[in-house]
Write a protein that holds these residues in place. Sequence first.
Motif, short mmCIF file in Angstrom:
data_model
loop_
_atom_site.label_atom_id
_atom_site.label_comp_id
_atom_site.label_asym_id
_atom_site.label_seq_id
_atom_site.Cartn_x
_atom_site.Cartn_y
_atom_site.Cartn_z
N THR A 11 50.09 -28.51 -12.14
CA THR A 11 50.47 -28.26 -13.53
C THR A 11 49.29 -28.44 -14.46
OG1 THR A 11 52.76 -28.93 -13.09
CG2 THR A 11 52.03 -28.93 -15.38
N LEU A 12 48.67 -29.62 -14.38
CA LEU A 12 47.47 -29.89 -15.19
C LEU A 12 46.18 -29.67 -14.41
CD1 LEU A 12 48.58 -33.15 -17.05
CD2 LEU A 12 48.42 -30.82 -17.99
N VAL A 13 46.21 -29.93 -13.10
CA VAL A 13 45.00 -29.80 -12.29
C VAL A 13 45.27 -29.01 -11.03
CG1 VAL A 13 44.08 -32.00 -13.14
CG2 VAL A 13 45.35 -31.96 -10.99
N ASP A 14 44.24 -28.31 -10.57
CA ASP A 14 44.28 -27.61 -9.29
C ASP A 14 43.79 -28.57 -8.22
OD1 ASP A 14 44.12 -25.97 -7.12
OD2 ASP A 14 42.83 -24.46 -8.06
N SER A 15 44.70 -29.04 -7.40
CA SER A 15 44.37 -30.00 -6.35
C SER A 15 44.55 -29.42 -4.96
CB SER A 15 45.23 -31.26 -6.51
OG SER A 15 46.59 -30.90 -6.59
N ARG A 16 44.60 -28.10 -4.89
CA ARG A 16 44.88 -27.43 -3.61
C ARG A 16 43.89 -27.85 -2.52
NH1 ARG A 16 47.58 -22.52 -2.82
NH2 ARG A 16 47.73 -22.40 -5.09
N LYS A 17 42.59 -27.82 -2.82
CA LYS A 17 41.59 -28.16 -1.80
C LYS A 17 41.69 -29.62 -1.38
CE LYS A 17 38.26 -24.64 -3.25
NZ LYS A 17 36.90 -24.39 -3.81
N LEU A 18 41.97 -30.49 -2.33
CA LEU A 18 42.10 -31.91 -2.03
C LEU A 18 43.29 -32.16 -1.11
CD1 LEU A 18 41.14 -34.85 -2.71
CD2 LEU A 18 42.83 -34.81 -4.56
N ILE A 19 44.40 -31.52 -1.40
CA ILE A 19 45.61 -31.70 -0.60
C ILE A 19 45.41 -31.19 0.82
CG2 ILE A 19 48.00 -30.93 -0.34
CD1 ILE A 19 48.03 -30.84 -3.49
N ASP A 79 33.59 -35.90 -3.79
CA ASP A 79 32.96 -34.68 -3.28
C ASP A 79 33.42 -33.50 -4.13
OD1 ASP A 79 32.14 -32.43 -1.86
OD2 ASP A 79 32.55 -33.32 0.09
N ALA A 80 32.50 -32.85 -4.79
CA ALA A 80 32.86 -31.75 -5.70
C ALA A 80 33.57 -30.61 -4.98
CB ALA A 80 31.61 -31.21 -6.39
N ALA A 81 33.41 -30.54 -3.66
CA ALA A 81 34.06 -29.47 -2.91
C ALA A 81 35.58 -29.67 -2.84
CB ALA A 81 33.49 -29.40 -1.50
N PHE A 82 36.05 -30.90 -3.06
CA PHE A 82 37.48 -31.19 -2.88
C PHE A 82 38.15 -31.80 -4.10
CE2 PHE A 82 35.56 -31.69 1.42
CZ PHE A 82 36.11 -30.56 1.99
N ALA A 83 37.39 -32.28 -5.06
CA ALA A 83 37.98 -32.96 -6.21
C ALA A 83 38.88 -32.04 -7.02
CB ALA A 83 36.87 -33.52 -7.10
N GLU A 84 39.91 -32.63 -7.64
CA GLU A 84 40.79 -31.86 -8.52
C GLU A 84 39.98 -31.27 -9.68
OE1 GLU A 84 43.43 -35.69 -7.85
OE2 GLU A 84 41.30 -35.30 -8.28
N VAL A 85 40.42 -30.10 -10.13
CA VAL A 85 39.78 -29.42 -11.25
C VAL A 85 40.86 -29.09 -12.28
CG1 VAL A 85 38.46 -27.41 -12.00
CG2 VAL A 85 38.03 -28.41 -9.74
N PRO A 86 40.69 -29.51 -13.54
CA PRO A 86 41.70 -29.16 -14.55
C PRO A 86 41.84 -27.64 -14.69
CG PRO A 86 40.23 -30.86 -15.37
CD PRO A 86 39.63 -30.36 -14.09
N PHE A 87 43.05 -27.18 -14.84
CA PHE A 87 43.26 -25.76 -15.12
C PHE A 87 42.70 -25.44 -16.51
CE2 PHE A 87 46.79 -26.33 -12.01
CZ PHE A 87 46.41 -25.34 -11.11
#
Length: 224
Positions: A11-19, A79-87
Amino acid sequence: MKLIIFDFDGTLVDSRKLIIESHRVVFGQFGFAPPSEDESLSLIGMSLELVLSQLAGPDAPVGNMVAAYQHLLPLLRADAAFAEVPFGGAADLLAELAGHGDVRLGIATGHVSKAVEPALERFGWLNHFCTVQTADKAPSKPHPAMILQALGESDVDADDAVMIGDTAFDIEMARAARVSGVGVSWGYHRPDRLRAAGASRLATDMAELREVLFETISSSRREL
């Protein structure tokens, strides 16, 4: 006073890679084949214990797996490759809402406190929220306890609150708490699933969500 409660992941962040990466690592540590991406994302929003019970089975060492996740999460976030990113637009929307004297903001998430609060602080969002409801404070979504506790902590009536989320669990939780539920289409459940769960509105991007929320705020002011 209006209370706007946001889900976090999807909703607020894209956490797909982290999950996906956290599932891959932890399931591998315990000798399980990792779930597919669709399986993993379909359960986001529920507490981790329930997610693992469904994905790994009732006989899995869920407690030990949860502990492994909690150890792994800060390492992946570093790790920037996996951290959540705000939409896009999320930070601006939160700042704008937080600047309104007659609006309070809340979080309701399947994370535990020690997992979500560092993320909120990292984004500079923690002070925006007067209530942060987590899986260690209440039963898992879609149980209404998170919203009911948020209402109590904020001193806001259910009629003056709205829940924003990307999963059916968010919308079902809102309905159970007799709060309006607004779905967002950019997260982990499809729009038709959100509608079937009872979403009162569906926003297709952050700009449309802003319109929906400020329309709600303006309507409350007119009623006063």
